[in-house]
Each structure stands twice: as C-alpha cells, then as structure tokens.
Design an enzyme around this catalytic site. Structure first.
Site, PDB file in Angstrom:
ATOM      1  N   ASP A  11     -34.272  11.930  25.973  1.00  0.00           N
ATOM      2  CA  ASP A  11     -35.308  12.953  26.095  1.00  0.00           C
ATOM      3  C   ASP A  11     -34.590  14.292  26.169  1.00  0.00           C
ATOM      4  O   ASP A  11     -33.759  14.508  27.056  1.00  0.00           O
ATOM      5  CB  ASP A  11     -36.128  12.742  27.378  1.00  0.00           C
ATOM      6  N   ASP A 130     -48.204   7.082  24.039  1.00  0.00           N
ATOM      7  CA  ASP A 130     -48.060   7.148  25.494  1.00  0.00           C
ATOM      8  C   ASP A 130     -49.375   6.662  26.089  1.00  0.00           C
ATOM      9  O   ASP A 130     -50.421   7.288  25.886  1.00  0.00           O
ATOM     10  CB  ASP A 130     -47.785   8.587  25.951  1.00  0.00           C
TER      11      ASP A 130
END
EC number: 4.3.2.10
Length: 256
Positions: A11, A130
């Site tokens: 990330d 997500d």
C-alpha cells in the site's frame, strides 16, 4: 491443480509503503523499490501495488514508482489506485505494470472494465472489491462494496458485483475484507468462499493475515486461487519462502 500464488501487497501513499488497521492508522513500512526487490528475491509470485489515497485525494498515477520498481523486479506487478480512464490503463502498462487493478472507477463506470478488457485482454484487468459485512447475526450473510479507500458505501452486494465484473471481462478479483484488514485475525473465509464459488475467474483473498496458517486457510477453506498479505511480510515476521514451505507441507501446490 494450478500452483497457488502468494502475493505481497504494498500500500503506497506519498511515495512510501504504509500499513494500517481497518483502512486507517497508517504507519510507514519503507521504500517501495527496496521492499519490492526484497519480495522478488524471496520468491513472491507477484507483487501488488495499491496507491491507497490516489482516488480519494484525486492525485495522478504513481508512474515514476512503477517504472523504478519494474526496472528491478522481474515478477508480475499489479498496480491500482487512481485508474479513472482507458488512458490510465495504457500509461501504467507502458510504465511496466503487468496487470491493472480497478476499484472505485469500476463502480463509477463499469463500462471501463469492459473496454479495458476488450483492448488489453482480461488477463491484465483485475477488479478490486473492498467488502464489509452488513448482515446481522442470524441473517443470511451479506457483504456491501465500499469504494474510495473504504470510505464510501455503494449499496452493491459484493457477491453479485464480483459476478458482474467477471462477466464484463475482469480476469481476476482481488477481494479484501474491510472487517479483517490489518487485524491479523485471518481472512473472512465466509466472504472469500462465497465470492470464489460464485465467479469463473481467480479470486485473490486479502485482509486479515496474521500467521502462515491464515494463508493456507484462504486457499483450503476460502477456495481462493491466491492469497495476498502485507503486515506479516513487511515487518519481517515471515518471509515469502517460509510461507511457501508451510503451504507445501499442507499439500497446497506452490511454485518453490
């Protein structure tokens, strides 16, 4: 049986690798090029780069980081974050990405997935989902899709959305449980299994890995084709090699 893949996830925000809990409380984990090179040397099957604040901050693509990583890393790179148009897909592929991941943009414009798949091939289009559990205990399980780094509810059912994305030409689904992200309590196996069993394309399980058994569970119990993890690799708890040896001991086919 095809080899199951282990994919470290980086990330990235502001040019650094970070890791958070439930999508917030980010802490620095280092330089993306250095970390990617380390995973390549450890035997990772692929690396996934997600620019986690590009969409919500409206920033441009992390092309310079991708070029730097691609010049030093020789396993497939998946890149996501800030992909809004067909031109973004082309630019990232030209910078050295092998696959492009779309999340918020796929929800805003599902046709983008169809167009990108038609132009570049399904094998390089990944749709990231997500998902957060929204059903109460005792109800049939249901998960909702969130976008913009987990900040925006969409009202979409995660399993139905995964099916729709596969139908539109996504070659792979990257499925993250927001409830488990960064918690180290293991994948949401119920979610992973529901999506894996519903779509004809590979599913990458993400969100919640705290130990090597969790990785194996994602494959065996979650029916995933690949498992993605960040914390357990970034902070030196385990190497990718250790993860592969552990999975091989559990009769999961991996590339050694």
């Amino acid at each position: 049986m095809l080899a199951k893949r282990i994919i470290p996830c980086l990330d990235v925000t502001n040019g650094r690798v970070v890791k958070g809990v439930n999508f917030v409380e980010l802490r620095d984990a280092g330089d993306p090029v250095e970390i990617a090179r380390r995973y390549d040397e450890q035997g990772a099957d692929e690396i996934t780069f997600l620019d986690i604040t590009a969409t919500s901050d409206g920033r441009d693509l992390i092309l310079h980081i991708i070029e730097a990583v691609a010049s030093q890393v020789f396993i497939p790179l998946t890149v996501g974050g800030g992909v809004r148009a067909l031109e973004d897909v082309r630019r990232l592929l030209n910078a050295g990405a092998d696959k492009i991941s779309m999340n918020s943009s796929a929800v805003a414009n599902p046709q983008l997935v169809s167009d990108a798949s038609a132009r570049h091939g399904a094998q390089c289009i990944v749709v990231a989902i997500d998902a957060k559990k929204v059903s109460a205990d005792g109800e049939p399980p249901r998960w909702e899709v969130f976008t913009h780094g987990g900040r925006k509810a969409t009202g979409l059912d995660a399993v139905a959305w995964a099916r729709e994305m596969a139908r539109r030409g996504a070659g792979e689904i990257l499925l993250t449980s927001m409830d488990r992200d960064g918690t180290k309590s293991g994948f949401d196996l119920e979610l992973t299994r529901a999506v894996s069993d519903a779509v004809p394309v590979p599913v990458i399980a993400s969100g919640g890995v705290g130990n090597l058994q969790h990785l194996a569970d994602g494959i065996k119990l979650g029916h995933a084709d690949a498992v993605l993890a960040a914390s357990i690799f970034h902070y030196g708890e385990h190497t990718v090699g250790e993860a592969k040896r552990f999975m091989a001991q559990q009769d999961i086919p991996v590339r050694m």
